[in-house]
Motif scaffolding. Sequence first.
Motif, PDB file in Angstrom:
ATOM      1  N   LEU A   1      26.255   1.969  -2.728  1.00 60.25           N
ATOM      2  CA  LEU A   1      27.618   1.156  -2.112  1.00 60.25           C
ATOM      3  C   LEU A   1      28.780   1.749  -3.321  1.00 60.25           C
ATOM      4  N   THR A   2      28.346   1.742  -4.615  1.00 61.93           N
ATOM      5  CA  THR A   2      29.542   1.935  -5.357  1.00 61.93           C
ATOM      6  C   THR A   2      30.077   3.300  -5.333  1.00 61.93           C
ATOM      7  N   VAL A   3      29.081   4.038  -5.028  1.00 57.92           N
ATOM      8  CA  VAL A   3      29.613   5.721  -4.733  1.00 57.92           C
ATOM      9  C   VAL A   3      30.459   5.698  -3.438  1.00 57.92           C
ATOM     10  N   ALA A   4      30.125   4.927  -2.612  1.00 54.00           N
ATOM     11  CA  ALA A   4      30.942   4.866  -1.320  1.00 54.00           C
ATOM     12  C   ALA A   4      32.178   4.355  -1.870  1.00 54.00           C
ATOM     13  N   ASN A   5      32.652   3.579  -2.543  1.00 59.66           N
ATOM     14  CA  ASN A   5      34.006   3.244  -3.315  1.00 59.66           C
ATOM     15  C   ASN A   5      34.435   4.154  -3.939  1.00 59.66           C
ATOM     16  N   VAL A   6      33.874   4.779  -5.004  1.00 62.71           N
ATOM     17  CA  VAL A   6      34.561   5.871  -5.898  1.00 62.71           C
ATOM     18  C   VAL A   6      34.726   7.164  -5.202  1.00 62.71           C
ATOM     19  N   LEU A   7      33.822   7.694  -4.286  1.00 66.60           N
ATOM     20  CA  LEU A   7      34.119   8.966  -3.829  1.00 66.60           C
ATOM     21  C   LEU A   7      34.231   8.911  -2.112  1.00 66.60           C
ATOM     22  N   GLY A   8      33.650   7.982  -1.579  1.00 67.45           N
ATOM     23  CA  GLY A   8      33.458   8.135   0.111  1.00 67.45           C
ATOM     24  C   GLY A   8      34.711   7.612   0.722  1.00 67.45           C
ATOM     25  N   VAL A   9      35.334   6.665   0.213  1.00 67.77           N
ATOM     26  CA  VAL A   9      36.543   5.805   0.749  1.00 67.77           C
ATOM     27  C   VAL A   9      37.657   6.709   0.602  1.00 67.77           C
ATOM     28  N   PRO A  10      38.036   7.391  -0.652  1.00 65.33           N
ATOM     29  CA  PRO A  10      39.216   8.269  -0.657  1.00 65.33           C
ATOM     30  C   PRO A  10      39.013   9.680   0.313  1.00 65.33           C
ATOM     31  N   PHE A  11      37.754  10.208   0.337  1.00 69.12           N
ATOM     32  CA  PHE A  11      37.589  11.149   1.211  1.00 69.12           C
ATOM     33  C   PHE A  11      37.457  10.928   2.403  1.00 69.12           C
ATOM     34  N   GLY A  12      36.898  10.145   2.698  1.00 65.93           N
ATOM     35  CA  GLY A  12      37.035   9.336   4.430  1.00 65.93           C
ATOM     36  C   GLY A  12      38.419   9.067   4.593  1.00 65.93           C
ATOM     37  N   THR A  13      39.185   8.604   3.732  1.00 63.08           N
ATOM     38  CA  THR A  13      40.646   8.306   4.262  1.00 63.08           C
ATOM     39  C   THR A  13      41.395   9.576   4.422  1.00 63.08           C
ATOM     40  N   PHE A  14      41.139  10.544   3.369  1.00 63.99           N
ATOM     41  CA  PHE A  14      41.734  11.993   3.390  1.00 63.99           C
ATOM     42  C   PHE A  14      41.515  12.559   4.693  1.00 63.99           C
ATOM     43  N   LEU A  15      40.034  12.533   5.186  1.00 58.52           N
ATOM     44  CA  LEU A  15      39.635  13.167   6.392  1.00 58.52           C
ATOM     45  C   LEU A  15      40.306  12.376   7.568  1.00 58.52           C
ATOM     46  N   GLY A  16      40.295  11.298   7.510  1.00 60.40           N
ATOM     47  CA  GLY A  16      40.858  10.522   8.739  1.00 60.40           C
ATOM     48  C   GLY A  16      42.513  10.730   8.844  1.00 60.40           C
ATOM     49  N   GLN A  17      43.028  10.862   7.520  1.00 64.08           N
ATOM     50  CA  GLN A  17      44.613  11.154   7.912  1.00 64.08           C
ATOM     51  C   GLN A  17      45.199  12.568   8.206  1.00 64.08           C
ATOM     52  N   HIS A  18      44.100  13.334   7.889  1.00 64.45           N
ATOM     53  CA  HIS A  18      44.327  15.081   8.357  1.00 64.45           C
ATOM     54  C   HIS A  18      43.762  15.431   9.598  1.00 64.45           C
ATOM     55  N   LEU A  19      42.800  14.750   9.942  1.00 64.81           N
ATOM     56  CA  LEU A  19      41.992  15.179  11.301  1.00 64.81           C
ATOM     57  C   LEU A  19      41.704  14.099  12.415  1.00 64.81           C
ATOM     58  N   GLY A  20      42.415  12.989  11.984  1.00 63.69           N
ATOM     59  CA  GLY A  20      42.513  12.024  12.954  1.00 63.69           C
ATOM     60  C   GLY A  20      41.431  10.791  12.519  1.00 63.69           C
ATOM     61  N   TRP A  21      41.455   9.447  12.714  1.00 59.58           N
ATOM     62  CA  TRP A  21      40.713   8.504  12.093  1.00 59.58           C
ATOM     63  C   TRP A  21      39.272   8.768  12.855  1.00 59.58           C
TER      64      TRP A  21
END
Length: 407
Positions: free
Chosen positions: A143-163
């Motif tokens: 869960l903590t890794v999701a906050n550190v790495l997953g959320v920034p990467f997931g946000t980046f992915l969604g902003q560039h390839l669509g949510w």
Amino acid sequence: MSPRNRALPGGLLALAVGAFGVGLTEFVIMGLLPQVADDFRVTESVAGWLISGYALSVAVGGVALTAAVTRLPRKQVLLGLMVLFIAGNLLSALADTYAVMLAGRVLAALCHGAFFGIGAVVAAGLVAPARRAGAIARMFAGLTVANVLGVPFGTFLGQHLGWRSTFWAITGIGVLALAALALLVPARAAADGDVPAGGLRGELGAFAHPQVWLSLLVTVLGFGGMFGAFTYIAYLLTEVSGFATGTVPWLLVLFGVGLFAGNLLGGRAADRDLHRTLVAVLAVLTLVLVGFALTAASPVLTVLSLLLMGAFGFATVPPLQMRIMKYANRAPTLASGANIAAFNLGNALGAWIGGVTISAGLGYTAPIWAGAALTLAGLVVLLGAGRLARRERGDRAAAPQLADAAA
């Protein structure tokens, strides 16, 4: 080496992968909310139900769904919950209306509380009793890794390839977690080696112990204080500390690093002394929040406070989860799930009180003061619970002596 010990690394890794996916689907929506609102042509407040509706479903699922599966083997339950998680995120990825998207969020959220509640029991059952809090911490590390790495990467992915691409990625993580759980978690993984024979009645019986309720109250207050302080942190960073808006995501990554470190250290410390660890962590967290509120105008001290708030805030999680499992004794599953619901109830309470203080015109440091007050209240309840537990142990120790004297 016993089979149980050989299975330890893989079983905990599988649970951590599942925790990573569940944590990611909970938090990544925050960075994608404007895109989702635009796509479905709904207002920001309506789109916000994708977050609040998820949280409410976690609280319900943590208790109701756990209660419904108490008689089933825990590994099979975990696999079923992960299938539910995959279905919910797949529905979100394919959603063509806002209603379908919300349904997908609710479906995924239903597995959240039960997964962490039952997963904590399973993680504790994979190790010796002296290492159980550390095992729970390793599962929550996902869960903590999701906050550190997953959320920034997931946000980046969604902003560039669509949510939708983010939810497709989360669906893939769910499939990976399902395979890992199927292959690596022992078939009869449970804290005491098996599902309790009493079923739901036995699980409900655990709530007759006052310490179980006190543990839930400490969770609501202690963790709710940290989350309430964190909810409006972006406003404080930009309006009080003077950081540019573009630096906020990086500061949140720093907060996530604190979460990761505090989670593991809190688990190790709790294995040595559960009660003293909780007392120390809640006391220091209260002081950190007070210091943060007093020095929020200093960018340097704000960075330090943010790191410490994350570390000591999440250092409470393994010992809080371990405490309720300890007093629930041989029927810990439902109590463990209820504690996950208590975490989310604390999140909602802290965020609501923080919002009230801002609406009252008390400024953006007010939620941190409110968080410190909630955490202090949790510490007071814990100290009272500890005194009651010592009295109960004394009464049990005196009972045989009184019986001998009477004989």
